[in-house]
Design an enzyme around this catalytic site. Structure first.
Site, short mmCIF file in Angstrom:
data_model
loop_
_atom_site.label_atom_id
_atom_site.label_comp_id
_atom_site.label_asym_id
_atom_site.label_seq_id
_atom_site.Cartn_x
_atom_site.Cartn_y
_atom_site.Cartn_z
N MET A 73 0.84 -1.20 0.00
CA MET A 73 0.00 0.00 0.00
C MET A 73 0.88 1.25 0.00
O MET A 73 1.77 1.38 0.85
CB MET A 73 -0.93 0.01 1.20
CG MET A 73 -1.88 -1.19 1.23
SD MET A 73 -3.10 -1.10 2.56
CE MET A 73 -4.22 0.16 1.90
N GLY A 78 -0.54 4.42 -0.12
CA GLY A 78 -1.31 5.58 0.31
C GLY A 78 -2.02 6.24 -0.85
O GLY A 78 -2.65 7.27 -0.69
N GLY A 79 -1.94 5.61 -2.04
CA GLY A 79 -2.59 6.13 -3.23
C GLY A 79 -3.87 5.37 -3.55
O GLY A 79 -4.21 4.37 -2.90
N SER A 90 -3.63 1.20 -4.96
CA SER A 90 -3.42 0.14 -3.97
C SER A 90 -4.54 0.10 -2.94
O SER A 90 -4.90 -0.96 -2.44
CB SER A 90 -2.06 0.30 -3.29
OG SER A 90 -1.92 1.56 -2.66
N CYS A 117 13.48 -1.47 -9.19
CA CYS A 117 12.75 -1.53 -7.92
C CYS A 117 11.77 -2.70 -7.91
O CYS A 117 11.66 -3.42 -6.92
CB CYS A 117 12.02 -0.21 -7.69
SG CYS A 117 11.13 -0.15 -6.12
N GLY A 156 -0.79 -2.45 -6.73
CA GLY A 156 -1.69 -1.66 -7.56
C GLY A 156 -1.20 -1.44 -8.97
O GLY A 156 -1.64 -0.49 -9.62
N CYS A 216 9.76 7.85 -7.68
CA CYS A 216 9.27 8.31 -6.38
C CYS A 216 10.22 9.27 -5.67
O CYS A 216 9.78 10.09 -4.86
CB CYS A 216 8.94 7.12 -5.48
SG CYS A 216 10.36 6.06 -5.06
#
Length: 351
Positions: free
Chosen positions: A17, A19-20, A23, A103, A127, A197
């Site tokens: 997750m 925070g968007g 997800s 990543c 997500g 990011c």
């Protein structure tokens, strides 16, 4: 039938997750399908601007609404070594990295997947807009958001443990689902996350913290003749057409190559960017064939190109049916069979 209901129920799914919205809605959809769901927030860098606090606050709202647990996993050291340092060193070496691919391979479907197993999970969900059947990765239904390119280096033996709830949804559909849930209303005004990011503005702002990127050098033509100057080779990627000076130039010039040893950039016409043969190493193949016809993406935003591939000594020789332009070492060549990813590698040279 959606990807998330093709698998057996009464299973535990750990979802990464951010925070968007993607997800968060994924967690909602998984729970709705009957899975036991827990979230993990990955702390990938030590930002002190409230970035993590805002994301965790969003996750708290979602997990409180769903009545599920979430964990915070500090992967900042692994991320620095595997992704951030690789990003910096690539530009210093004069090549163009893709940190999101790295990543996904080492962090999200490496360290995070290992944590999923430690927590007793059966599957790891994210997500991403992509599909998997446990054997291959496929292009998502929402072509404008498809992220299969970024997932092409994920190891084949990890795929049976991965789920992509976004696979058959469009971004607009996901936003609509979120708009119907009061606990998700804060996503309506949340800004879309940037592609990399840890880059807030431009990549050179990051490089300046680690290297002198503003050492002026010579601009040369394809014969090696000095024709102008530039502000430092790390400012330029293959195909760039601005930010350097060419004496008396009337026609557009493009960066053909950079040289970290001499701090020069070579410029030429668009035709000088034309390549027909590409080589790639660090192969991650989902098929056993060593020679095959395919379509290939040579960077995320490029179109699919028809090609013939022959693999020898773990190097893919990619012969393009039609020439490509602006192919950069360090980017990834991703092979497709229709909508299925069949392999990938890091581009080492193009001519």
């Amino acid at each position: 039938m959606s990807e998330i209901n093709k698998l057996s129920k009464n299973k535990k799914v750990i979802i990464g997750m951010s925070g968007g919205v993607d997800s968060s809605v994924s967690a909602y959809l998984l729970q709705k399908e009957g899975y036991e769901v827990e979230g993990i927030y990955m702390k990938l860098h030590n930002r002190t601007d409230g970035y993590h606090e805002e994301n965790i606050s969003n996750i708290q709202k979602v997990t409180d609404f769903l009545g599920i647990k979430y964990h915070v996993l500090d992967l900042s050291e692994e991320f620095k070594t595997e992704v951030y340092d690789y990003f910096i060193q690539s530009y210093i070496d004069g090549i163009t990295p893709n940190p999101c691919v790295k990543c996904n391979k080492t962090i999200k479907f490496g360290a995070l997947l290992a944590e999923m197993k430690r927590l007793g999970g059966d599957y790891l969900a994210t997500g991403h807009y992509a599909k998997t059947d446990g054997e291959f990765i496929y292009i998502a239904d929402d072509l404008s958001k498809d992220q299969s390119y970024f997932l092409a280096q994920v190891a084949k033996d990890k795929l049976p443990y991965i789920m992509f709830p976004m696979s058959k949804y469009t971004k607009d559909e996901i936003k609509h689902i979120a708009s119907e849930i009061p606990a998700f209303s804060h996503f309506a005004t949340k800004k879309e996350s940037q592609e990399i990011c840890f880059v807030d503005t431009v990549y050179t702002d990051i490089l300046k913290q680690h290297a002198n990127i503003d050492e002026q050098g010579d601009t040369v033509d394809t014969s090696g003749k000095i024709v102008g100057h530039h502000k430092g080779y790390m400012h330029y990627t293959i195909g760039k057409r601005k930010g350097f000076y060419v004496h008396g130039a009337h026609d557009p010039h493009f960066v053909i190559s950079t040289n970290k040893i001499t701090n020069t950039i070579t410029v030429g016409t668009k035709e000088d960017l034309r390549v027909s043969v590409v080589k790639a190493n660090n192969l991650n193949m989902f098929i056993d064939n060593t020679e095959f016809d395919t379509t290939v993406k040579l960077r995320y935003r490029s179109v699919l190109s028809k090609a013939h591939v022959k693999i020898e000594n773990n190097i893919a020789n990619i012969i393009l049916e039609e020439p490509a332009y602006g192919v950069a070492s360090g980017q990834f060549a991703v092979f497709y069979e229709n909508d299925k990813v069949i392999g990938s590698g890091i581009i080492t040279e193009a001519n």
